[in-house]
Design an enzyme around this catalytic site. Sequence first.
Site, PDB file in Angstrom:
ATOM      1  N   GLY A   1     -16.502   6.689  10.170  1.00 31.76           N
ATOM      2  CA  GLY A   1     -15.196   5.963  10.414  1.00 31.76           C
ATOM      3  C   GLY A   1     -15.071   5.553  11.974  1.00 31.76           C
ATOM      4  N   ALA A   2     -16.153   5.033  12.329  1.00 32.65           N
ATOM      5  CA  ALA A   2     -16.149   4.576  13.896  1.00 32.65           C
ATOM      6  C   ALA A   2     -15.485   3.304  14.229  1.00 32.65           C
ATOM      7  CB  ALA A   2     -17.617   4.748  14.365  1.00 32.65           C
ATOM      8  N   ASN A   3     -14.917   2.545  13.157  1.00 32.20           N
ATOM      9  CA  ASN A   3     -14.208   1.175  13.496  1.00 32.20           C
ATOM     10  C   ASN A   3     -12.897   1.338  14.035  1.00 32.20           C
ATOM     11  OD1 ASN A   3     -13.944   1.937  10.288  1.00 32.20           O
ATOM     12  ND2 ASN A   3     -12.354   0.635  11.063  1.00 32.20           N
TER      13      ASN A   3
ATOM     14  N   GLY B   1      -9.573   4.071  15.568  1.00 32.40           N
ATOM     15  CA  GLY B   1      -9.179   5.436  16.248  1.00 32.40           C
ATOM     16  C   GLY B   1     -10.063   6.233  17.021  1.00 32.40           C
TER      17      GLY B   1
ATOM     18  N   GLY C   1     -12.892   7.810  16.183  1.00 33.34           N
ATOM     19  CA  GLY C   1     -14.302   7.455  16.052  1.00 33.34           C
ATOM     20  C   GLY C   1     -14.774   6.317  17.011  1.00 33.34           C
TER      21      GLY C   1
ATOM     22  N   SER D   1      -8.480  19.761  11.976  1.00 33.68           N
ATOM     23  CA  SER D   1      -7.030  19.655  12.652  1.00 33.68           C
ATOM     24  C   SER D   1      -6.452  20.834  12.704  1.00 33.68           C
ATOM     25  CB  SER D   1      -6.351  18.597  11.528  1.00 33.68           C
ATOM     26  OG  SER D   1      -5.065  18.684  11.936  1.00 33.68           O
TER      27      SER D   1
ATOM     28  N   TYR E   1      -4.256  17.635   2.282  1.00 37.86           N
ATOM     29  CA  TYR E   1      -4.932  17.262   3.578  1.00 37.86           C
ATOM     30  C   TYR E   1      -5.374  18.486   4.181  1.00 37.86           C
ATOM     31  CZ  TYR E   1      -5.505  15.436   8.355  1.00 37.86           C
ATOM     32  OH  TYR E   1      -5.823  15.182   9.555  1.00 37.86           O
TER      33      TYR E   1
HETATM   34  N1  LIG Z   1      -4.759  11.348  14.554  1.00 37.11           N
HETATM   35  C1  LIG Z   1      -4.453  12.489  14.758  1.00 37.11           C
HETATM   36  O1  LIG Z   1      -3.358  12.732  15.153  1.00 37.11           O
HETATM   37  C2  LIG Z   1      -5.561  13.345  14.243  1.00 37.11           C
HETATM   38  C3  LIG Z   1      -5.184  14.795  14.284  1.00 37.11           C
HETATM   39  C4  LIG Z   1      -5.994  15.702  13.996  1.00 37.11           C
HETATM   40  C5  LIG Z   1      -7.263  15.395  13.362  1.00 37.11           C
HETATM   41  N2  LIG Z   1      -7.474  14.152  13.123  1.00 37.11           N
HETATM   42  C6  LIG Z   1      -8.626  13.626  12.452  1.00 37.11           C
HETATM   43  O2  LIG Z   1      -9.494  12.752  13.407  1.00 37.11           O
HETATM   44  C7  LIG Z   1     -10.247  11.936  12.376  1.00 37.11           C
HETATM   45  C8  LIG Z   1     -10.332  10.464  12.707  1.00 37.11           C
HETATM   46  O3  LIG Z   1      -8.841   9.994  12.346  1.00 37.11           O
HETATM   47  P1  LIG Z   1      -8.158   8.950  13.161  1.00 37.11           P
HETATM   48  O4  LIG Z   1      -6.916   9.606  13.875  1.00 37.11           O
HETATM   49  O5  LIG Z   1      -8.769   8.396  14.167  1.00 37.11           O
HETATM   50  O6  LIG Z   1      -7.574   8.069  12.028  1.00 37.11           O
HETATM   51  P2  LIG Z   1      -7.847   6.415  11.668  1.00 37.11           P
HETATM   52  O7  LIG Z   1      -7.589   5.665  12.929  1.00 37.11           O
HETATM   53  O8  LIG Z   1      -7.295   6.217  10.629  1.00 37.11           O
HETATM   54  O9  LIG Z   1      -9.364   6.405  11.378  1.00 37.11           O
HETATM   55  C9  LIG Z   1      -9.849   6.736  10.185  1.00 37.11           C
HETATM   56  C10 LIG Z   1     -11.375   6.265  10.054  1.00 37.11           C
HETATM   57  O10 LIG Z   1     -11.779   6.947   8.779  1.00 37.11           O
HETATM   58  C11 LIG Z   1     -12.161   5.866   7.966  1.00 37.11           C
HETATM   59  N3  LIG Z   1     -12.355   5.930   6.554  1.00 37.11           N
HETATM   60  C12 LIG Z   1     -11.144   6.276   5.794  1.00 37.11           C
HETATM   61  N4  LIG Z   1     -11.626   6.382   4.501  1.00 37.11           N
HETATM   62  C13 LIG Z   1     -12.757   6.299   4.458  1.00 37.11           C
HETATM   63  C14 LIG Z   1     -13.827   6.294   3.505  1.00 37.11           C
HETATM   64  N5  LIG Z   1     -13.679   6.189   2.267  1.00 37.11           N
HETATM   65  N6  LIG Z   1     -15.161   5.874   3.766  1.00 37.11           N
HETATM   66  C15 LIG Z   1     -15.416   5.803   5.074  1.00 37.11           C
HETATM   67  N7  LIG Z   1     -14.559   5.629   6.103  1.00 37.11           N
HETATM   68  C16 LIG Z   1     -13.300   6.191   5.853  1.00 37.11           C
HETATM   69  C17 LIG Z   1     -11.451   4.648   8.343  1.00 37.11           C
HETATM   70  O11 LIG Z   1     -11.829   3.502   8.002  1.00 37.11           O
HETATM   71  P3  LIG Z   1     -10.847   2.092   7.713  1.00 37.11           P
HETATM   72  O12 LIG Z   1     -10.513   1.786   8.888  1.00 37.11           O
HETATM   73  O13 LIG Z   1     -11.799   1.240   6.653  1.00 37.11           O
HETATM   74  O14 LIG Z   1      -9.684   2.818   6.783  1.00 37.11           O
HETATM   75  C18 LIG Z   1     -11.437   4.743   9.782  1.00 37.11           C
HETATM   76  O15 LIG Z   1     -12.658   4.276  10.406  1.00 37.11           O
HETATM   77  C19 LIG Z   1      -9.790  12.316  10.999  1.00 37.11           C
HETATM   78  O16 LIG Z   1     -10.806  12.939  10.355  1.00 37.11           O
HETATM   79  C20 LIG Z   1      -8.373  12.803  11.336  1.00 37.11           C
HETATM   80  O17 LIG Z   1      -8.221  13.645  10.101  1.00 37.11           O
HETATM   81  C21 LIG Z   1      -6.652  13.153  13.504  1.00 37.11           C
END
Ligand SMILES: NC(=O)c1ccc[n+]([C@@H]2O[C@H](COP(=O)([O-])OP(=O)(O)OC[C@H]3O[C@@H](n4cnc5c(N)ncnc54)[C@H](OP(=O)(O)O)[C@@H]3O)[C@@H](O)[C@H]2O)c1
Length: 336
Positions: A49-51, A53, A55, A178, A203
């Site tokens: 998921g490096a594209n 947020g 990542g 989380s 979740y």
């Molecule tokens: N943001 C917060 O407040 C928060 C808080 C606690 C923990 N986290 C954790 O941090 C991590 C990163 O999340 P983020 O906040 O950066 O969210 P994000 O911007 O939505 O990024 C999520 C990433 O996961 C990828 N992904 C989703 N479904 C996938 C699949 N089926 N196969 C491969 N890749 C997939 C997405 O790809 P696409 O772009 O193609 O959808 C995107 O690159 C997650 O595990 C999240 O639970 C986030």
Amino acid sequence: MADILPRLWYPLSAAAATTGIVLLLRDFMHGERCPSKATMEGKTVIITGANNGIGKETAKELSKRGGRVIMACRNMDKCQGARDQLVQESGNQNVHCQQVDLASFESVRKFASRINKSEAKVDVLINNAGVMRCPHWKTADGNEWQFQVNYLSHFLLTNLILDKLKAAKQGRIINTSSIAHSQGQINFEDINSTVKYEDTDAYMQSKLALVLFTLELSKRLEGTGVTANTVYPGVTKTNIGQHKLSKMESAVTKPFMWFALRDPARAAQTGVYLSVAPEVADKTGKYWKDTVAITPAAQGRDEDIAKKLWDLSLKMTGLSEDVSSKDQSKEEKASS
Ligand SMILES: NC(=O)c1ccc[n+]([C@@H]2O[C@H](COP(=O)([O-])OP(=O)(O)OC[C@H]3O[C@@H](n4cnc5c(N)ncnc54)[C@H](OP(=O)(O)O)[C@@H]3O)[C@@H](O)[C@H]2O)c1
């Protein structure tokens, strides 16, 4: 003019002081910066998921530090766009896109097989990709979407490339969880929420599963030199809320979000720290927030549940107990 200036002095000073306090408070709330300047030169990192947020910001920071960065993403157009940006900003050409869809075990197995062929070693694996509170979708393998994408597929991927992490001098596995884990339960009676689906519960279950995975994995890796840790990045402005917040709601909450929610670059700092810092090379089985190891919730420390979940995960992913050698060669034969 000379009359106006003294009268403006107090309101202007008050406004400047308030702005300063708001910015300081915001900076404090947005968490610690990685205290280590260590490089990633000569090291390979895989980030799911490096594209986007957190990542993407993690990938950016590690590419700036000279690592070979493999961006494991489901959508190659998005990945390529992010990759081009990272290369431009870091000046590091050694950044690569590899396709993996975590909603499909077949895709994870193909990805792992490609990694096992192309890489002599993997120094860091960051299991970051995630989805939050989506509708009640089922994956290609018949599992509840969040449980598979967030947890099961990372369990499978980690085990399939474990030998490559062992081949590194000090392999590091980082699972992104989380604070939501602290409200989670592993519902062994209805793991795929077939009887009752509640998006938040699913979740929280998936994020608790990652904490328990770290616990059990770190025990199994004792003596191998490979560590496993969990990261909590903090509440961050990303696309993770896409399934719940409408455009209107996002617009209304924007000022609050600017103040209270972390920038992804800051949220990435603990993961970066665990990837590079020499002083944490032997730290394992821990849960980290703001570059400090803290105690996870009681259900994230339950060793019996962790073992039970491990056994169930082996069955659900079709892995056998001696995963790292047997299944890898099976996979390689199947995909050649
Ligand atoms: N943001 C917060 O407040 C928060 C808080 C606690 C923990 N986290 C954790 O941090 C991590 C990163 O999340 P983020 O906040 O950066 O969210 P994000 O911007 O939505 O990024 C999520 C990433 O996961 C990828 N992904 C989703 N479904 C996938 C699949 N089926 N196969 C491969 N890749 C997939 C997405 O790809 P696409 O772009 O193609 O959808 C995107 O690159 C997650 O595990 C999240 O639970 C986030």
